[in-house]
Write a protein that holds these residues in place. Sequence first.
Motif, PDB file in Angstrom:
ATOM      1  N   LEU A 121     -58.993   4.000 -40.759  1.00  0.00           N
ATOM      2  CA  LEU A 121     -58.215   3.582 -39.394  1.00  0.00           C
ATOM      3  C   LEU A 121     -59.170   3.959 -38.257  1.00  0.00           C
ATOM      4  O   LEU A 121     -59.399   3.317 -37.600  1.00  0.00           O
ATOM      5  CB  LEU A 121     -56.782   4.377 -39.563  1.00  0.00           C
ATOM      6  N   ASP A 122     -60.041   5.099 -38.581  1.00  0.00           N
ATOM      7  CA  ASP A 122     -60.760   5.424 -37.680  1.00  0.00           C
ATOM      8  C   ASP A 122     -61.872   4.490 -37.526  1.00  0.00           C
ATOM      9  O   ASP A 122     -62.139   4.235 -36.202  1.00  0.00           O
ATOM     10  CB  ASP A 122     -61.358   6.941 -37.922  1.00  0.00           C
ATOM     11  N   ARG A 123     -62.542   4.079 -38.372  1.00  0.00           N
ATOM     12  CA  ARG A 123     -63.618   3.360 -38.197  1.00  0.00           C
ATOM     13  C   ARG A 123     -63.206   1.915 -37.895  1.00  0.00           C
ATOM     14  O   ARG A 123     -63.758   1.267 -36.830  1.00  0.00           O
ATOM     15  CB  ARG A 123     -64.323   2.937 -39.733  1.00  0.00           C
ATOM     16  N   ALA A 124     -62.008   1.402 -38.246  1.00  0.00           N
ATOM     17  CA  ALA A 124     -61.512   0.065 -37.782  1.00  0.00           C
ATOM     18  C   ALA A 124     -61.030   0.133 -36.133  1.00  0.00           C
ATOM     19  O   ALA A 124     -61.120  -0.705 -35.602  1.00  0.00           O
ATOM     20  CB  ALA A 124     -60.064  -0.278 -38.728  1.00  0.00           C
ATOM     21  N   ALA A 125     -60.355   1.331 -35.707  1.00  0.00           N
ATOM     22  CA  ALA A 125     -60.011   1.534 -34.445  1.00  0.00           C
ATOM     23  C   ALA A 125     -61.297   1.494 -33.686  1.00  0.00           C
ATOM     24  O   ALA A 125     -61.053   0.928 -32.413  1.00  0.00           O
ATOM     25  CB  ALA A 125     -59.031   2.649 -34.198  1.00  0.00           C
ATOM     26  N   ALA A 126     -62.238   2.157 -34.031  1.00  0.00           N
ATOM     27  CA  ALA A 126     -63.461   2.271 -33.445  1.00  0.00           C
ATOM     28  C   ALA A 126     -63.961   0.927 -33.012  1.00  0.00           C
ATOM     29  O   ALA A 126     -64.578   0.651 -31.855  1.00  0.00           O
ATOM     30  CB  ALA A 126     -64.444   3.265 -33.751  1.00  0.00           C
ATOM     31  N   ALA A 156     -54.661  20.181 -43.371  1.00  0.00           N
ATOM     32  CA  ALA A 156     -56.242  19.631 -43.470  1.00  0.00           C
ATOM     33  C   ALA A 156     -56.269  18.243 -43.214  1.00  0.00           C
ATOM     34  O   ALA A 156     -57.372  17.931 -42.485  1.00  0.00           O
ATOM     35  CB  ALA A 156     -56.607  20.114 -45.140  1.00  0.00           C
ATOM     36  N   LEU A 157     -55.418  17.365 -43.574  1.00  0.00           N
ATOM     37  CA  LEU A 157     -55.374  16.237 -43.294  1.00  0.00           C
ATOM     38  C   LEU A 157     -55.163  16.170 -41.878  1.00  0.00           C
ATOM     39  O   LEU A 157     -55.896  15.256 -40.875  1.00  0.00           O
ATOM     40  CB  LEU A 157     -54.268  15.334 -43.852  1.00  0.00           C
ATOM     41  N   ALA A 158     -54.154  16.702 -41.211  1.00  0.00           N
ATOM     42  CA  ALA A 158     -54.231  16.828 -39.654  1.00  0.00           C
ATOM     43  C   ALA A 158     -55.313  17.239 -38.833  1.00  0.00           C
ATOM     44  O   ALA A 158     -55.697  16.560 -37.913  1.00  0.00           O
ATOM     45  CB  ALA A 158     -52.952  17.805 -39.102  1.00  0.00           C
ATOM     46  N   ALA A 162     -57.345  14.819 -36.246  1.00  0.00           N
ATOM     47  CA  ALA A 162     -57.771  15.368 -34.995  1.00  0.00           C
ATOM     48  C   ALA A 162     -59.250  15.507 -34.452  1.00  0.00           C
ATOM     49  O   ALA A 162     -59.457  15.110 -33.341  1.00  0.00           O
ATOM     50  CB  ALA A 162     -57.206  16.667 -34.833  1.00  0.00           C
ATOM     51  N   GLY A 163     -60.077  15.328 -35.478  1.00  0.00           N
ATOM     52  CA  GLY A 163     -61.416  15.461 -35.501  1.00  0.00           C
ATOM     53  C   GLY A 163     -62.016  13.751 -35.528  1.00  0.00           C
ATOM     54  O   GLY A 163     -63.508  13.784 -34.998  1.00  0.00           O
ATOM     55  N   SER A 164     -61.181  12.851 -35.449  1.00  0.00           N
ATOM     56  CA  SER A 164     -61.412  11.381 -35.458  1.00  0.00           C
ATOM     57  C   SER A 164     -61.855  11.054 -34.208  1.00  0.00           C
ATOM     58  O   SER A 164     -61.447  11.690 -33.210  1.00  0.00           O
ATOM     59  CB  SER A 164     -60.573  10.684 -36.001  1.00  0.00           C
TER      60      SER A 164
END
Length: 239
Positions: A121-126, A156-158, A162-164
């Motif tokens: 999701l991070d890659r796609a949103a970016a 850990a997942l949070a 948060a670091g994305s």
Amino acid sequence: MSAFAAAGTSARREQLSASLAAVHARIDQGLVDAGRRDRVTLVVVTKLFPASDVDLLAGLGVSDVGENRDQEASAKVALLAHRELLTVHFIGQLQSNKAGSVAHYADVVQSVDRPKLARALDRAAAEAGRVLDVTVQVSLDAAQGRGGVDPREARALADLVAGSQALRLRGVMAVAPLGADPRPAFARLREVGDGIRADHADATWVSAGMSADLEAAVAEGATHLRVGSAILGSRQSHR
């Protein structure tokens, strides 16, 4: 629009208005019973209902809607006449290979339950030039097929979310165990959320509660409720 179609639309609008009022009354009473003075966000779950219903809901003041299935949701959102009035929440289980699609139309993804999905999701949103609000879905019963990270792994997942680059951690989400008192489960979700919020002060969302158990969720501090059938009626009858 024909007179027949207009009459049908008017009748559906009245039906939705009455159902919304009834659900808001339940929420308000739940807040009173819990001694809460804050408000909750109602996410109307529109899975299996047409875009015309979503537009009617927007006209009735609904600001947040939820969808479970990417193929249905992507097509429906494209048809909305009032998209700019709505925050679209994706609340269903999501395969990583669907992240690119969801990132283009959803504003919130509530069902992030594993690192692989968060990274996708991070890659796609970016790539889409967007920032997605995200809640970590927590498993409260270890049931197969319902999604959710083990509560012991939620922090850990949070941290990863948060670091994305293109994800914004908002809090936690869960579905109550089937056939059990939801209050203890929702209390556990609140504990997990409190632990995450100790490190991420902005992760204030607790998404819990649906048509049958929204009062229990309100009593345990839910900030977001995901309500479908109590507002839209039986999905089977509208398919």
